[in-house]
Design a protein around this motif. Structure first.
Motif, PDB file in Angstrom:
ATOM      1  N   GLY A   1      14.877  54.522 102.264  1.00  0.00           N
ATOM      2  CA  GLY A   1      15.983  53.926 103.013  1.00  0.00           C
ATOM      3  C   GLY A   1      16.669  52.790 102.278  1.00  0.00           C
ATOM      4  O   GLY A   1      17.740  52.340 102.698  1.00  0.00           O
ATOM      5  N   SER A   2      16.071  52.301 101.176  1.00  0.00           N
ATOM      6  CA  SER A   2      16.723  51.250 100.385  1.00  0.00           C
ATOM      7  C   SER A   2      17.995  51.798  99.744  1.00  0.00           C
ATOM      8  O   SER A   2      18.113  52.994  99.475  1.00  0.00           O
ATOM      9  CB  SER A   2      15.785  50.758  99.276  1.00  0.00           C
ATOM     10  OG  SER A   2      14.660  50.110  99.809  1.00  0.00           O
TER      11      SER A   2
ATOM     12  N   VAL B   1      17.501  49.619  94.434  1.00  0.00           N
ATOM     13  CA  VAL B   1      16.658  50.301  93.448  1.00  0.00           C
ATOM     14  C   VAL B   1      16.987  49.794  92.051  1.00  0.00           C
ATOM     15  O   VAL B   1      16.095  49.491  91.252  1.00  0.00           O
ATOM     16  CB  VAL B   1      16.833  51.835  93.529  1.00  0.00           C
ATOM     17  CG1 VAL B   1      16.073  52.523  92.403  1.00  0.00           C
ATOM     18  CG2 VAL B   1      16.367  52.356  94.875  1.00  0.00           C
ATOM     19  N   LEU B   2      18.275  49.662  91.757  1.00  0.00           N
ATOM     20  CA  LEU B   2      18.690  49.183  90.433  1.00  0.00           C
ATOM     21  C   LEU B   2      18.283  47.724  90.216  1.00  0.00           C
ATOM     22  O   LEU B   2      17.927  47.342  89.106  1.00  0.00           O
ATOM     23  CB  LEU B   2      20.190  49.364  90.249  1.00  0.00           C
ATOM     24  CG  LEU B   2      20.669  50.823  90.194  1.00  0.00           C
ATOM     25  CD1 LEU B   2      22.192  50.897  90.170  1.00  0.00           C
ATOM     26  CD2 LEU B   2      20.070  51.550  89.011  1.00  0.00           C
TER      27      LEU B   2
ATOM     28  N   GLY C   1      23.711  57.439  99.213  1.00  0.00           N
ATOM     29  CA  GLY C   1      23.541  56.097  98.671  1.00  0.00           C
ATOM     30  C   GLY C   1      22.233  55.414  99.028  1.00  0.00           C
ATOM     31  O   GLY C   1      22.041  54.245  98.723  1.00  0.00           O
ATOM     32  N   LYS C   2      21.314  56.138  99.689  1.00  0.00           N
ATOM     33  CA  LYS C   2      20.036  55.543 100.078  1.00  0.00           C
ATOM     34  C   LYS C   2      18.880  56.405  99.588  1.00  0.00           C
ATOM     35  O   LYS C   2      19.011  57.612  99.422  1.00  0.00           O
ATOM     36  CB  LYS C   2      19.957  55.385 101.596  1.00  0.00           C
ATOM     37  CG  LYS C   2      20.964  54.383 102.118  1.00  0.00           C
ATOM     38  CD  LYS C   2      20.709  54.053 103.546  1.00  0.00           C
ATOM     39  CE  LYS C   2      21.678  52.972 103.987  1.00  0.00           C
ATOM     40  NZ  LYS C   2      21.406  52.522 105.321  1.00  0.00           N
TER      41      LYS C   2
ATOM     42  N   VAL D   1       7.590  50.733  94.237  1.00  0.00           N
ATOM     43  CA  VAL D   1       7.934  51.272  95.538  1.00  0.00           C
ATOM     44  C   VAL D   1       6.834  50.939  96.531  1.00  0.00           C
ATOM     45  O   VAL D   1       5.666  50.809  96.164  1.00  0.00           O
ATOM     46  CB  VAL D   1       8.158  52.811  95.447  1.00  0.00           C
ATOM     47  CG1 VAL D   1       6.890  53.530  95.070  1.00  0.00           C
ATOM     48  CG2 VAL D   1       8.749  53.360  96.714  1.00  0.00           C
ATOM     49  N   SER D   2       7.217  50.767  97.799  1.00  0.00           N
ATOM     50  CA  SER D   2       6.259  50.483  98.854  1.00  0.00           C
ATOM     51  C   SER D   2       6.538  51.422 100.003  1.00  0.00           C
ATOM     52  O   SER D   2       7.680  51.800 100.257  1.00  0.00           O
ATOM     53  CB  SER D   2       6.393  49.038  99.313  1.00  0.00           C
ATOM     54  OG  SER D   2       5.558  48.807 100.428  1.00  0.00           O
TER      55      SER D   2
END
Length: 129
Positions: A73-74, A79-80, A111-112, A125-126
């Motif tokens: 969902g980020s 991410v970048l 975009g997510k 990542v979590s």
């Protein structure tokens, strides 16, 4: 004299075999001694952890800084920010994008983050939000 050589040929392999069994037995004793020492140290560590349960619980409940990882969902921007520039990039049109970080990949839809494969173990990542 021939009898002496025959006896020597018969008894020499037996002596070598017996001696090798004794050395293997010593190796096994050393191995068991080493395992017992490791077991003793682990038991002591368990006792120490039981005595310090409050410290253990505080470590378990400690949350990561949200700037250290991304999650499902980020946004692509997040991410970048966390991972930096990818080593590869696939634009799949209406099916989204894939950002490659070595052999690991992050799948994006609209975009997510919609999923990831952390094959290299390098993604920050979590699964928690």
């Amino acid at each position: 004299m021939r009898y002496t050589f025959k006896c020597l040929y018969l008894f020499l392999p037996m002596i070598v075999l017996i001696e090798s069994c004794n050395s293997t037995n010593q190796t096994e004793k050393d191995y068991i001694k080493n395992l017992e020492e490791k077991n003793r140290l682990l038991e002591q560590e368990i006792i120490d952890l039981k005595n310090n349960t409050t410290n253990v619980q505080s470590v378990k409940t400690k949350k990561n800084n949200t700037n250290d990882y991304f999650t499902i969902g980020s946004t692509e921007k997040k991410v970048l920010e966390v991972m930096g520039n990818p080593t590869g990039y696939d634009d799949r049109g209406r099916f989204g994008k894939v950002l490659w970080y070595g052999l690991s990949k992050v799948r994006l839809e609209n975009g997510k983050v919609s999923g990831f494969d952390n094959f290299d173990g390098n993604l920050k990542v979590s699964l928690e939000k």
